[in-house]
Design an enzyme around this catalytic site. Structure first.
Site, short mmCIF file in Angstrom:
data_model
loop_
_atom_site.label_atom_id
_atom_site.label_comp_id
_atom_site.label_asym_id
_atom_site.label_seq_id
_atom_site.Cartn_x
_atom_site.Cartn_y
_atom_site.Cartn_z
N CYS A 97 -21.16 -22.81 -21.04
CA CYS A 97 -20.95 -23.63 -22.22
C CYS A 97 -19.67 -23.20 -22.94
O CYS A 97 -19.48 -22.01 -23.22
CB CYS A 97 -22.15 -23.49 -23.13
SG CYS A 97 -21.90 -24.01 -24.83
N GLU A 98 -18.78 -24.14 -23.24
CA GLU A 98 -17.52 -23.78 -23.87
C GLU A 98 -17.68 -23.41 -25.35
O GLU A 98 -16.76 -22.84 -25.95
CB GLU A 98 -16.50 -24.91 -23.74
CG GLU A 98 -16.79 -26.15 -24.54
CD GLU A 98 -15.68 -27.18 -24.41
OE1 GLU A 98 -15.52 -27.96 -25.37
OE2 GLU A 98 -14.98 -27.23 -23.38
N HIS A 99 -18.82 -23.70 -25.94
CA HIS A 99 -19.02 -23.40 -27.35
C HIS A 99 -19.51 -21.97 -27.58
O HIS A 99 -19.18 -21.36 -28.60
CB HIS A 99 -20.02 -24.37 -27.97
CG HIS A 99 -19.58 -25.80 -27.87
ND1 HIS A 99 -20.41 -26.81 -27.43
CD2 HIS A 99 -18.38 -26.38 -28.12
CE1 HIS A 99 -19.74 -27.95 -27.44
NE2 HIS A 99 -18.52 -27.72 -27.84
N HIS A 100 -20.30 -21.43 -26.62
CA HIS A 100 -20.86 -20.10 -26.80
C HIS A 100 -20.62 -19.19 -25.60
O HIS A 100 -20.99 -18.02 -25.64
CB HIS A 100 -22.37 -20.19 -27.06
CG HIS A 100 -22.73 -21.07 -28.21
ND1 HIS A 100 -23.11 -22.39 -28.05
CD2 HIS A 100 -22.73 -20.84 -29.54
CE1 HIS A 100 -23.34 -22.93 -29.24
NE2 HIS A 100 -23.13 -22.02 -30.15
N GLN A 138 -21.59 -30.55 -20.61
CA GLN A 138 -22.20 -31.21 -19.47
C GLN A 138 -21.71 -32.64 -19.29
O GLN A 138 -21.53 -33.10 -18.16
CB GLN A 138 -23.73 -31.20 -19.62
CG GLN A 138 -24.46 -31.78 -18.42
CD GLN A 138 -25.96 -31.62 -18.53
OE1 GLN A 138 -26.45 -30.63 -19.09
NE2 GLN A 138 -26.72 -32.58 -18.04
N HIS A 166 -29.53 -25.39 -20.92
CA HIS A 166 -28.43 -24.71 -21.60
C HIS A 166 -28.97 -23.48 -22.32
O HIS A 166 -29.81 -23.59 -23.21
CB HIS A 166 -27.77 -25.66 -22.61
CG HIS A 166 -27.08 -26.82 -21.97
ND1 HIS A 166 -25.72 -27.04 -22.09
CD2 HIS A 166 -27.56 -27.83 -21.20
CE1 HIS A 166 -25.40 -28.14 -21.43
NE2 HIS A 166 -26.50 -28.63 -20.87
N CYS A 168 -27.58 -21.76 -24.48
CA CYS A 168 -27.26 -21.77 -25.91
C CYS A 168 -28.36 -22.44 -26.71
O CYS A 168 -28.46 -22.24 -27.93
CB CYS A 168 -25.91 -22.44 -26.16
SG CYS A 168 -25.81 -24.15 -25.59
#
Length: 211
Positions: A97-100, A138, A166, A168
Protein backbone atom coordinates in the site's frame (compact mmCIF):
# COMPACT_ATOMS: atom_id res chain seq x y z
CA UNK A 1 15.44 16.50 -0.89
CA UNK A 2 12.87 16.54 -3.67
CA UNK A 3 12.00 13.06 -4.92
CA UNK A 4 10.95 12.87 -8.59
CA UNK A 5 7.80 10.92 -9.29
CA UNK A 6 7.93 7.59 -11.11
CA UNK A 7 6.33 7.83 -14.57
CA UNK A 8 3.10 5.89 -14.98
CA UNK A 9 2.54 3.28 -17.66
CA UNK A 10 2.33 4.66 -21.19
CA UNK A 11 1.06 2.02 -23.66
CA UNK A 12 2.87 3.58 -26.63
CA UNK A 13 6.35 3.20 -25.12
CA UNK A 14 5.83 -0.09 -23.21
CA UNK A 15 8.61 1.08 -20.88
CA UNK A 16 8.39 1.47 -17.13
CA UNK A 17 12.05 1.35 -16.15
CA UNK A 18 13.20 3.84 -13.49
CA UNK A 19 16.59 4.64 -12.01
CA UNK A 20 17.53 4.57 -8.30
CA UNK A 21 17.78 8.07 -6.86
CA UNK A 22 19.45 7.30 -3.51
CA UNK A 23 22.20 4.89 -2.45
CA UNK A 24 21.70 1.79 -0.33
CA UNK A 25 23.78 3.45 2.39
CA UNK A 26 21.35 6.38 2.49
CA UNK A 27 18.41 3.99 2.67
CA UNK A 28 20.05 2.07 5.52
CA UNK A 29 20.65 5.33 7.39
CA UNK A 30 16.96 6.17 6.99
CA UNK A 31 15.94 2.79 8.47
CA UNK A 32 18.31 3.39 11.38
CA UNK A 33 16.61 6.75 11.99
CA UNK A 34 13.21 5.03 11.96
CA UNK A 35 14.40 2.51 14.55
CA UNK A 36 15.57 5.35 16.78
CA UNK A 37 12.22 7.10 16.33
CA UNK A 38 10.43 3.92 17.41
CA UNK A 39 12.40 3.96 20.66
CA UNK A 40 14.77 1.14 19.71
CA UNK A 41 18.54 0.85 19.90
CA UNK A 42 19.76 0.09 16.36
CA UNK A 43 23.15 -0.94 17.76
CA UNK A 44 21.85 -3.84 19.84
CA UNK A 45 22.66 -7.32 18.55
CA UNK A 46 19.22 -8.16 17.16
CA UNK A 47 18.94 -4.93 15.19
CA UNK A 48 22.52 -4.39 14.09
CA UNK A 49 21.93 -5.74 10.57
CA UNK A 50 18.23 -4.78 10.38
CA UNK A 51 18.76 -1.66 8.21
CA UNK A 52 20.60 -3.75 5.62
CA UNK A 53 17.92 -6.46 5.70
CA UNK A 54 15.07 -3.96 5.46
CA UNK A 55 16.65 -2.23 2.44
CA UNK A 56 17.19 -5.58 0.70
CA UNK A 57 13.56 -6.51 1.39
CA UNK A 58 12.20 -3.17 0.18
CA UNK A 59 14.24 -3.33 -3.01
CA UNK A 60 12.82 -6.78 -3.74
CA UNK A 61 9.24 -5.73 -2.96
CA UNK A 62 9.58 -2.68 -5.22
CA UNK A 63 11.54 -4.40 -8.01
CA UNK A 64 8.70 -3.72 -10.45
CA UNK A 65 10.05 -0.18 -10.84
CA UNK A 66 13.19 -1.63 -12.42
CA UNK A 67 11.35 -3.77 -14.99
CA UNK A 68 9.97 -2.96 -18.42
CA UNK A 69 7.31 -4.78 -20.40
CA UNK A 70 9.67 -5.21 -23.35
CA UNK A 71 12.24 -7.04 -21.21
CA UNK A 72 9.59 -9.03 -19.40
CA UNK A 73 7.90 -10.30 -22.57
CA UNK A 74 11.12 -11.32 -24.33
CA UNK A 75 9.23 -11.91 -27.58
CA UNK A 76 6.54 -14.16 -26.09
CA UNK A 77 3.72 -12.77 -28.28
CA UNK A 78 2.55 -15.14 -31.03
CA UNK A 79 0.22 -14.96 -34.02
CA UNK A 80 -2.84 -17.21 -33.62
CA UNK A 81 -6.23 -17.17 -35.34
CA UNK A 82 -8.30 -17.47 -32.15
CA UNK A 83 -11.30 -15.55 -30.86
CA UNK A 84 -12.26 -17.41 -27.66
CA UNK A 85 -11.61 -16.20 -24.15
CA UNK A 86 -8.24 -16.94 -22.54
CA UNK A 87 -8.38 -16.82 -18.73
CA UNK A 88 -5.69 -17.16 -16.07
CA UNK A 89 -7.25 -17.04 -12.63
CA UNK A 90 -6.03 -17.11 -9.03
CA UNK A 91 -2.69 -15.41 -9.73
CA UNK A 92 -1.17 -14.71 -6.32
CA UNK A 93 -0.43 -11.03 -5.72
CA UNK A 94 1.77 -9.46 -3.06
CA UNK A 95 1.96 -5.70 -3.19
CA UNK A 96 2.48 -2.75 -0.84
CA UNK A 97 0.00 0.00 0.00
CA UNK A 98 1.47 3.37 -1.00
CA UNK A 99 -0.20 5.13 1.94
CA UNK A 100 1.29 3.03 4.75
CA UNK A 101 3.78 0.68 2.99
CA UNK A 102 1.95 -2.31 4.45
CA UNK A 103 1.18 -5.52 2.55
CA UNK A 104 -1.64 -6.03 0.07
CA UNK A 105 -2.25 -9.77 -0.32
CA UNK A 106 -4.64 -11.25 -2.84
CA UNK A 107 -5.27 -12.75 -6.25
CA UNK A 108 -5.78 -11.53 -9.79
CA UNK A 109 -8.02 -13.05 -12.48
CA UNK A 110 -7.05 -11.97 -15.99
CA UNK A 111 -8.82 -12.73 -19.27
CA UNK A 112 -8.57 -11.53 -22.84
CA UNK A 113 -10.15 -12.37 -26.20
CA UNK A 114 -7.45 -12.55 -28.89
CA UNK A 115 -7.49 -10.55 -32.07
CA UNK A 116 -4.77 -12.35 -34.01
CA UNK A 117 -2.19 -12.46 -31.19
CA UNK A 118 -1.74 -14.44 -27.99
CA UNK A 119 0.75 -14.08 -25.15
CA UNK A 120 2.62 -16.77 -23.22
CA UNK A 121 0.47 -17.64 -20.20
CA UNK A 122 3.31 -17.19 -17.70
CA UNK A 123 3.80 -13.65 -19.00
CA UNK A 124 0.33 -12.72 -17.78
CA UNK A 125 1.38 -13.67 -14.26
CA UNK A 126 4.64 -11.78 -14.68
CA UNK A 127 2.82 -8.64 -15.79
CA UNK A 128 0.69 -8.84 -12.66
CA UNK A 129 3.81 -9.34 -10.57
CA UNK A 130 5.66 -6.42 -12.17
CA UNK A 131 2.93 -3.93 -11.34
CA UNK A 132 2.30 -5.46 -7.90
CA UNK A 133 5.93 -4.98 -6.91
CA UNK A 134 5.50 -1.24 -6.62
CA UNK A 135 3.83 1.04 -4.12
CA UNK A 136 0.21 0.71 -5.17
CA UNK A 137 -3.46 1.36 -4.69
CA UNK A 138 -5.53 -1.61 -5.78
CA UNK A 139 -7.62 0.39 -8.24
CA UNK A 140 -4.54 1.54 -10.16
CA UNK A 141 -2.92 -1.90 -10.07
CA UNK A 142 -6.03 -3.43 -11.64
CA UNK A 143 -6.14 -0.82 -14.41
CA UNK A 144 -2.41 -1.10 -15.14
CA UNK A 145 -2.65 -4.85 -15.74
CA UNK A 146 -5.62 -4.38 -18.08
CA UNK A 147 -4.03 -1.48 -19.97
CA UNK A 148 -0.74 -3.35 -20.38
CA UNK A 149 -2.41 -6.33 -22.05
CA UNK A 150 -4.64 -4.08 -24.14
CA UNK A 151 -1.61 -2.12 -25.33
CA UNK A 152 0.51 -5.20 -26.02
CA UNK A 153 -1.99 -7.39 -27.86
CA UNK A 154 -4.70 -5.03 -29.15
CA UNK A 155 -7.18 -7.84 -28.34
CA UNK A 156 -10.94 -7.70 -28.69
CA UNK A 157 -11.08 -7.09 -24.97
CA UNK A 158 -9.40 -7.51 -21.59
CA UNK A 159 -10.94 -8.20 -18.19
CA UNK A 160 -9.13 -8.03 -14.84
CA UNK A 161 -10.46 -8.62 -11.35
CA UNK A 162 -8.24 -8.21 -8.29
CA UNK A 163 -9.38 -9.42 -4.86
CA UNK A 164 -7.15 -8.46 -1.96
CA UNK A 165 -6.89 -7.96 1.77
CA UNK A 166 -5.13 -4.78 2.90
CA UNK A 167 -3.04 -4.96 6.05
CA UNK A 168 -3.54 -1.21 6.55
CA UNK A 169 -7.19 -2.12 7.30
CA UNK A 170 -6.44 -5.35 9.14
CA UNK A 171 -3.42 -4.49 11.33
CA UNK A 172 -4.16 -0.81 12.04
CA UNK A 173 -6.84 1.83 11.49
CA UNK A 174 -10.28 0.19 11.51
CA UNK A 175 -8.68 -3.24 12.27
CA UNK A 176 -11.10 -5.36 10.27
CA UNK A 177 -9.56 -8.80 9.63
CA UNK A 178 -11.40 -10.78 7.00
CA UNK A 179 -12.29 -7.73 4.91
CA UNK A 180 -11.64 -7.98 1.18
CA UNK A 181 -11.56 -5.40 -1.59
CA UNK A 182 -12.55 -6.32 -5.15
CA UNK A 183 -11.71 -4.13 -8.15
CA UNK A 184 -12.27 -4.71 -11.86
CA UNK A 185 -11.12 -3.23 -15.13
CA UNK A 186 -12.95 -4.00 -18.36
CA UNK A 187 -11.66 -3.11 -21.80
CA UNK A 188 -13.14 -3.66 -25.27
CA UNK A 189 -15.90 -6.26 -25.56
CA UNK A 190 -15.82 -6.99 -21.84
CA UNK A 191 -16.97 -3.42 -21.33
CA UNK A 192 -19.46 -3.23 -24.20
CA UNK A 193 -20.95 -6.76 -24.21
CA UNK A 194 -22.84 -7.75 -21.05
CA UNK A 195 -22.90 -11.46 -21.97
CA UNK A 196 -19.13 -11.63 -22.43
CA UNK A 197 -18.60 -9.76 -19.19
CA UNK A 198 -20.99 -12.09 -17.34
CA UNK A 199 -19.23 -15.17 -18.74
CA UNK A 200 -15.98 -13.87 -17.27
CA UNK A 201 -17.52 -13.15 -13.88
CA UNK A 202 -19.12 -16.61 -13.81
CA UNK A 203 -15.74 -18.22 -14.45
CA UNK A 204 -13.94 -16.36 -11.67
CA UNK A 205 -16.74 -16.38 -9.08
CA UNK A 206 -15.66 -17.92 -5.77
CA UNK A 207 -15.28 -16.99 -2.13
CA UNK A 208 -12.00 -15.06 -1.76
CA UNK A 209 -9.48 -16.62 0.58
CA UNK A 210 -5.73 -16.62 1.14
CA UNK A 211 -4.54 -20.14 0.51
Amino acid sequence: MTVPSIPSFVPETLTTEAQPIVSEAEMEAAVRTLLLGMGEDPDREGLRDTPKRVVKSLKFLSSGYQQSLDELLNGAVFSEDLDEMVLVRDIDLFSSCEHHILPIIGKAHVAYIPNGKVIGLSKIARICEMYARRLQVQERLTAQIADALQGLLKPQGVAVVVEASHMCMVMRGVQKPGSWTSTSAMRGVFSSDARTRQEFFNLVAHAPAIR
